[in-house]
Write a protein that holds these residues in place. Structure first.
Motif, PDB file in Angstrom:
ATOM      1  N   ILE A  62       0.837  -1.205   0.000  1.00  0.00           N
ATOM      2  CA  ILE A  62       0.000   0.000   0.000  1.00  0.00           C
ATOM      3  C   ILE A  62       0.871   1.254   0.000  1.00  0.00           C
ATOM      4  N   LYS A  63       1.860   1.283   0.879  1.00  0.00           N
ATOM      5  CA  LYS A  63       2.736   2.458   0.990  1.00  0.00           C
ATOM      6  C   LYS A  63       3.480   2.700  -0.324  1.00  0.00           C
ATOM      7  N   TYR A  64       3.967   1.625  -0.935  1.00  0.00           N
ATOM      8  CA  TYR A  64       4.682   1.767  -2.201  1.00  0.00           C
ATOM      9  C   TYR A  64       3.765   2.382  -3.256  1.00  0.00           C
ATOM     10  N   ALA A  77      -7.139   1.383  -0.836  1.00  0.00           N
ATOM     11  CA  ALA A  77      -6.483   0.206  -0.265  1.00  0.00           C
ATOM     12  C   ALA A  77      -7.508  -0.809   0.217  1.00  0.00           C
ATOM     13  N   GLY A  78      -7.330  -2.045  -0.218  1.00  0.00           N
ATOM     14  CA  GLY A  78      -8.125  -3.137   0.325  1.00  0.00           C
ATOM     15  C   GLY A  78      -7.613  -3.504   1.706  1.00  0.00           C
ATOM     16  N   THR A  79      -8.457  -3.328   2.720  1.00  0.00           N
ATOM     17  CA  THR A  79      -8.032  -3.603   4.096  1.00  0.00           C
ATOM     18  C   THR A  79      -9.080  -4.416   4.847  1.00  0.00           C
ATOM     19  N   LYS A  96      -2.580   5.802   7.748  1.00  0.00           N
ATOM     20  CA  LYS A  96      -1.309   6.413   8.127  1.00  0.00           C
ATOM     21  C   LYS A  96      -0.345   6.462   6.950  1.00  0.00           C
ATOM     22  N   ARG A  97      -0.443   5.478   6.062  1.00  0.00           N
ATOM     23  CA  ARG A  97       0.470   5.389   4.927  1.00  0.00           C
ATOM     24  C   ARG A  97      -0.020   6.181   3.721  1.00  0.00           C
ATOM     25  N   GLY A  98      -1.121   6.881   3.869  1.00  0.00           N
ATOM     26  CA  GLY A  98      -1.538   7.824   2.842  1.00  0.00           C
ATOM     27  C   GLY A  98      -2.611   7.367   1.882  1.00  0.00           C
TER      28      GLY A  98
END
Length: 298
Positions: A62-64, A77-79, A96-98
């Motif tokens: 996700i962060k990448y 993001a799939g969470t 948090k990761r945007g």
């Protein structure tokens, strides 16, 4: 305001032969999507093999994607999880990761009643500040979000704003949109039912097809939204044999195979996913050729 309008790609997670995530290739695929008019990136969904990623890998991917896309289009993001606490953890960390928004699948295996779904999705939504798209795919989860439940959530939880409808039941989608009266945004989760969903008020599709035909999928949606229903219909009908081939085995086996056939090196699968049966692979190649996709490998 809608999270996006158009075609969002449910992007694959490319991997090396040893199963490790290939971040350089993921970067290339993200750039390919943006260059070909994709309107949103859906990372770590079903097509991204999220269920076989560790939590650390899941969040790193996700962060990448967030960093690589750099706000050019929304990153969703799939969470989701069948465990409410796990879904909350992944959702909080993705925010948090945007991530710009979250995709929340219905709990699978243990499933839930409609009352349980309301509690589950409400708990996740209240833990974050970014918008949430519900993901209804009962064929994979064994759990169906009834229209009344989706409408209740949209009206009572401020950041539950949309639904990806992959039930395949267009009558259920029609009932949902009738009850909703504009309170929830609709995205088709079925590549073979994009135009029908748009005709009921949908804003786009979260698409497997977009992995290999991003421009055409974008054009199918935007033609409709811009009033050119005939062009949209023609693209939809032309795509049906390819869509059938992309789902002739469990997703994402065919679409990842298709990317490899195109020379885009999406790589291997994680178990229990495995290589396509040869007869199905040949069917896929033929469907790709008929659609006009260049095959580098046969």
């Amino acid at each position: 305001m809608a999270i996006f309008k158009g075609a969002g790609v449910a992007i694959v997670t490319p991997m090396f032969d040893n199963g490790e995530v290939n971040y350089d290739k993921l970067g290339e695929l993200l750039e390919y999507q943006i260059a070909n008019s994709t309107d949103a990136i859906i990372i770590c969904g079903t097509t991204g093999e999220a269920s076989t990623l560790t939590h650390d890998e899941h969040l790193d991917v996700i962060k990448y994607a967030v960093d690589k896309v750099a706000k050019r289009v929304p990153v969703i993001a799939g969470t989701g999880s069948n465990c409410t606490e796990t879904a909350i953890y992944l959702s909080v960390e993705a925010e948090k990761r945007g991530a710009d928004a979250l995709l929340q699948v219905t709990p699978y295996y243990n499933k839930a009643t409609q009352k349980g779904l309301i509690r589950h999705f409400t708990a996740v939504a209240e833990a974050v500040n970014i918008p949430i798209i519900l993901y209804n795919v009962p064929g994979r989860t064994g759990c169906n979000i009834q229209p009344e439940t989706a409408v209740y959530l949209a009206k009572n939880v401020k950041n539950i704003v949309a639904i990806k409808e992959a039930s395949g039941n267009i009558a259920q989608v029609a009932k949902l949109m009738s009850l909703a009266d504009g309170c929830i945004d609709l995205y088709s989760g079925e590549d073979g039912q994009v135009v029908p969903a748009l005709s009921l008020g949908g804003l786009g599709v979260i698409s497997v097809l977009s992995n290999i035909a991003p421009k055409e999928t974008h054009d199918m949606v935007m033609s409709y939204l811009n009033g050119d229903v005939e062009t949209s219909r023609k693209i939809q009908l032309k795509a049906i044999p390819l869509v059938d081939a992309l789902f002739c085995e469990v997703n994402p086996i065919p679409v990842k195979t298709a990317l490899n056939i195109m020379g885009m090196n999406a790589g291997a699968f994680r178990g229990p996913m495995c290589e396509m049966e040869e007869a199905n692979r040949q069917k896929l190649i033929q469907a790709m050729k008929d659609f006009g996709i260049k095959c580098c490998e046969e």
